[in-house]
Structure formats: C-alpha cells, structure tokens
Design an enzyme around this catalytic site. Structure first.
Site, PDB file in Angstrom:
ATOM      1  N   LYS A 224       0.846  -1.195   0.000  1.00 35.79           N
ATOM      2  CA  LYS A 224       0.000   0.000   0.000  1.00 35.79           C
ATOM      3  C   LYS A 224       0.882   1.246   0.000  1.00 35.79           C
ATOM      4  CE  LYS A 224      -1.348   1.713   4.014  1.00 35.79           C
ATOM      5  NZ  LYS A 224      -1.070   3.163   4.144  1.00 35.79           N
ATOM      6  N   ASN A 225       1.919   1.241   0.863  1.00 40.21           N
ATOM      7  CA  ASN A 225       2.779   2.418   0.980  1.00 40.21           C
ATOM      8  C   ASN A 225       3.603   2.628  -0.287  1.00 40.21           C
ATOM      9  OD1 ASN A 225       1.836   2.831   3.568  1.00 40.21           O
ATOM     10  ND2 ASN A 225       3.523   1.747   4.546  1.00 40.21           N
TER      11      ASN A 225
ATOM     12  N   ARG B 282      -2.142  10.328   3.446  1.00 41.22           N
ATOM     13  CA  ARG B 282      -0.965  11.205   3.522  1.00 41.22           C
ATOM     14  C   ARG B 282      -0.413  11.581   2.152  1.00 41.22           C
ATOM     15  NH1 ARG B 282      -0.021   6.815   6.805  1.00 41.22           N
ATOM     16  NH2 ARG B 282       1.819   6.081   5.714  1.00 41.22           N
TER      17      ARG B 282
ATOM     18  N   ASP C 127      -3.833   7.194   9.318  1.00 40.13           N
ATOM     19  CA  ASP C 127      -4.265   6.589  10.566  1.00 40.13           C
ATOM     20  C   ASP C 127      -3.864   7.453  11.767  1.00 40.13           C
ATOM     21  OD1 ASP C 127      -5.290   4.408   9.238  1.00 40.13           O
ATOM     22  OD2 ASP C 127      -3.360   3.415   9.177  1.00 40.13           O
TER      23      ASP C 127
END
Length: 438
Positions: free
Chosen positions: A24-25, A94, A118
C-alpha cells in the site's frame, strides 16, 4: 446508519498459502511519481486496496489519466494540469503532501489539503515544507492546507533531523527535476523508498544512494514514462506469518523476498518459531510453543513499526512477559484497548522500556507495552481505529474463544489486498454482516 462488520468464529489453526502483492505504501508513491513522466508509466503487481482508489481519484482531479485493471495501473499526463488537490481529499490519507513537488514542476504552483492517515501520532509537515523552501519554493501553511509556488526548484543541501520516509520521498520527487544537485543527509532508506528511487531512475532520474543515509540527486530537464513490478508487501507478509503462529498453524507467504523481512524473521526465530525460507516462500511454525521477547521498533533496517501490531497479539500467545518499545510514532499503541477488550493482558507506559531512551523519553506519550502470555482470549465486539489495529484484531479473534464482531473493517480493506478472502482461504470462519453504526 448501517456499516459492514466482520463476524469471526475461531476455527482452529490457520494453514495455507498467501500471495502478497505490492505494498500500500509503495504503490501510492509510485502513482505520484508517475505524474512526472512524459508518456505512459505502468505499475505491475499493484494491490487491490482502498488507498489505490483514493490516490487515483486525486490524480484524475489534477488532470492525470489513470487506468486500473487487475493488478496493473497505467498513468500518463493529461493535456492540462490542475495544480489544486480538491478539499474533498482533506484528511483521507498522507498522499497529497507528496504531490507538492511534482505539481510545482508541472504547473509552477500547488495547493494540497491537510494530510490524514491513521491516528498513530503527529505527522509533522515541517520537514516537507522546510525542504521545499530550501529548494526555492514559497510555501504558505494555513488551516485548510499548503500552498506553494516556484518557477523552478533548485538543488540544495538538506539534512533531515529524523529519517522520515515521507519527507525523503518528497525530496526525491522534488529534486529529480530541480536545477542542479541536491544532497540529502539523514534520509530514510526503507525498501519502499529505495524502490521509489529505482522507479524514478527508470524514468531518467539521476540518483545515487550513498552510505550513511545520504542520497545525491542530480536534476534533469525531463523524465519519461517507465514500467515497474512492485515487490511484495513486507507488512502483509509478516502479518500472515504471525496469523499462522498465533493460531498454532502455519502460513506460507509467497511474493515477498526474504531481504525485506530480515529483522522480522530473526525476531520470530528468537521467540521459538521454526522458519522455512526458500526462494518461493517463507513460512513459520511453532510446534513447541513461543517464548517471550523484548523488541524495539526503529527505522529500517530495524524492526518496522508496522510489524508491532501483529507482534503484540503474538506476544499474548508466547510464554512469559514480553516488552515492546515503540520509537517511530508516539501514538502507535492506540489500538491496545481493542485488544484488551478481547482478553489480551497488555499494560502501556510512557517510559522507554526494552531499549535505550528514544525521542519520546520524558514525554507523556504511551509508547511502551508489557504483555503477559499466554493470555486466554475471548470474542468481543470491537471497533477498529486504523489499518494495522484492524488486522491485529482479526488475529486476536482467530485465536479467541467465542465469536467476535469487528466494526470499521474498511480500515483493513484500505491497506491489505483482499484480506477477507485471504483469511477465508486459510480456514478462518469469517462472514460479512450489516450492523448499526456505533
């Protein structure tokens, strides 16, 4: 208002095979980097996670073309760039702040709403803002977001006070098209950061990864599209290894290279896990049970902060008193009450335990935990505060006695590739149900 929850009934040891996709990151940062290329970029092995959809919507709002098919994302610049990320994306994740540098290159100005993600601690934008100012941008930070403008960014020398992953990525994507050379000291060197640097290099960027957390970037006039295959998600890989151990089973994880899990593998081995590592998969089992351990999270190559949530549940099933010291995010232990509700014997403290004093020493941040095992876990009705906490609650529910209802499962689906289907394939009795919100 109805929301979806997962009902989990413990069904014995979890066993089977899991294929992990790109992280995901990693995938969202590659999508932002692809904005910079003239021509088409393709990202292969992309996970099917909510984060991809959110980032794609943002890019389309800026005038970037995005096509998503099974495991593949194709991105190219549209005919006209809108340099303002809409306010509707405020607080969702982000990613917007990483778009500042690319938008300055494409349009000479940029506006992004405030960052989200989060609730695991402050994510200061100062490092990003100061880096852009050092490169010649005018930056204004307001209550609604960040506005920046620059005719052309200039290379400079930057030293980060902490090896922040996000700030390192901002500097990489801002420096590749800047005028002259940028020398970054104190850079984050996580595998996802290096993977992003390699993708930019494929696009024509000139980047050197030097010893001692130093990155040198020579600006070029243009970048072109490129194609890349994302490496498997190391958070997801560790999480599924832990799922097997917690339930007394064994999960084989495919798609994540051993070198991304070095510290995690050794931690599991110290706890008594028997590791089976090949070029095709990794697996862990504990036929003789697990021992307690003391673990401190750290920046790469230390024990990853995202690994500590499944580790905490694993501690509850290990014999003895385990200690965890979180040094990366000061509010990472926000998920502990959900686990306590399920019978996990965990106490949190605002002092540094299990390692030397960290930057949260002498603060009120609850960043250390002592865990007593073996805890007898019981099913409960819990609401999940974030992605990693959500996954750890599934692990606790899988090892508990009685049914658990997990609310807020959208968090898990935002960050893990089809987790419902993956858990079901490992033998967990799991179902979806509509429940009243709150």
């Amino acid at each position: 208002m109805n929301e979806e929850a997962w009902l989990i009934e413990p069904s014995g040891p979890l066993r089977g095979d899991v294929e992990v996709r790109g992280s995901k990151n990693g995938v969202s940062k590659h999508m932002v980097a692809a904005m910079l290329g003239i021509g088409e970029s393709t990202i292969h092995n992309a996970p099917d996670v909510g984060e991809v959809g959110i980032t794609a919507q943002m890019l389309r709002a800026l005038g970037i073309d995005v096509e998503i098919t099974a495991g593949e994302i194709i991105i190219s610049q549209g005919p006209q760039i809108n340099p303002h990320v809409p306010a509707a994306f405020t607080g969702l994740n982000r990613i917007p702040i990483l778009m500042l540098g690319p938008l300055l290159h494409l349009a000479g100005e940029a506006f992004v709403p405030l960052v989200g993600g989060d609730p695991i601690g402050r994510r200061p934008v100062d490092f990003h803002v100061e880096a852009l100012r050092a490169m010649g941008a005018e930056v204004e930070v307001s209550d609604t977001g960040i506005y920046a403008k620059a005719k052309r960014l200039r290379g400079t020398r930057i030293e980060l006070p902490y090896p922040s992953v996000g700030a390192t990525e901002t500097i990489l994507m801002s420096a590749v098209l800047a005028q002259g050379k940028t020398v970054l000291k104190g850079a984050a060197m996580e595998p996802e950061v290096v993977e992003l640097a390699l993708f930019l290099q494929r696009m024509g960027a000139r980047i050197e990864l030097s010893p001692d957390r130093r990155i040198v970037i020579e600006g070029v006039d243009r970048l072109h599209g490129a194609s890349t295959w994302l490496n498997g998600d190391r958070i997801e890989a560790f999480s599924y290894l832990a799922a097997g151990l917690i339930t007394g089973g064994q999960v084989r994880v495919h798609g994540c290279p051993q070198d991304r899990l070095v510290t995690a593998i050794t931690t599991l081995a110290r706890m008594g896990a028997e590791m089976d590592i090949t070029d095709d998969y990794l697996s862990a089992s504990a036929p003789n049970g697990l021992r307690a351990a003391a673990v401190q999270t750290d920046t790469h190559p230390g024990f990853m902060t995202d690994w500590q949530t499944p580790l905490m549940v694993l501690f509850t099933q290990a014999q003895g008193m385990s200690v965890l010291h979180e040094t990366v995010f000061e509010n990472r232990l926000v998920y502990v009450p959900a686990l306590q509700k399920m019978g996990c014997e965990i106490e949190v403290f605002d002092v540094c335990l299990g390692g030397p004093a960290c930057r949260y020493h002498d603060t009120n941040a609850k960043h250390s935990a002592v865990v007593r095992g073996v805890s007898k876990l019981s099913g409960a009705d819990v609401t999940l505060p974030d992605i990693r906490a959500g996954f750890s609650a599934v692990l606790a529910a899988a090892a508990a006695e009685g049914t658990s209802t997990l609310r807020g499962v959208h968090h898990i689906e935002r960050g893990y590739h089809r987790p419902f289907e993956q858990f079901a394939s490992l033998g967990l009795k799991i179902s979806r149900e509509k429940v009243q919100d709150g």
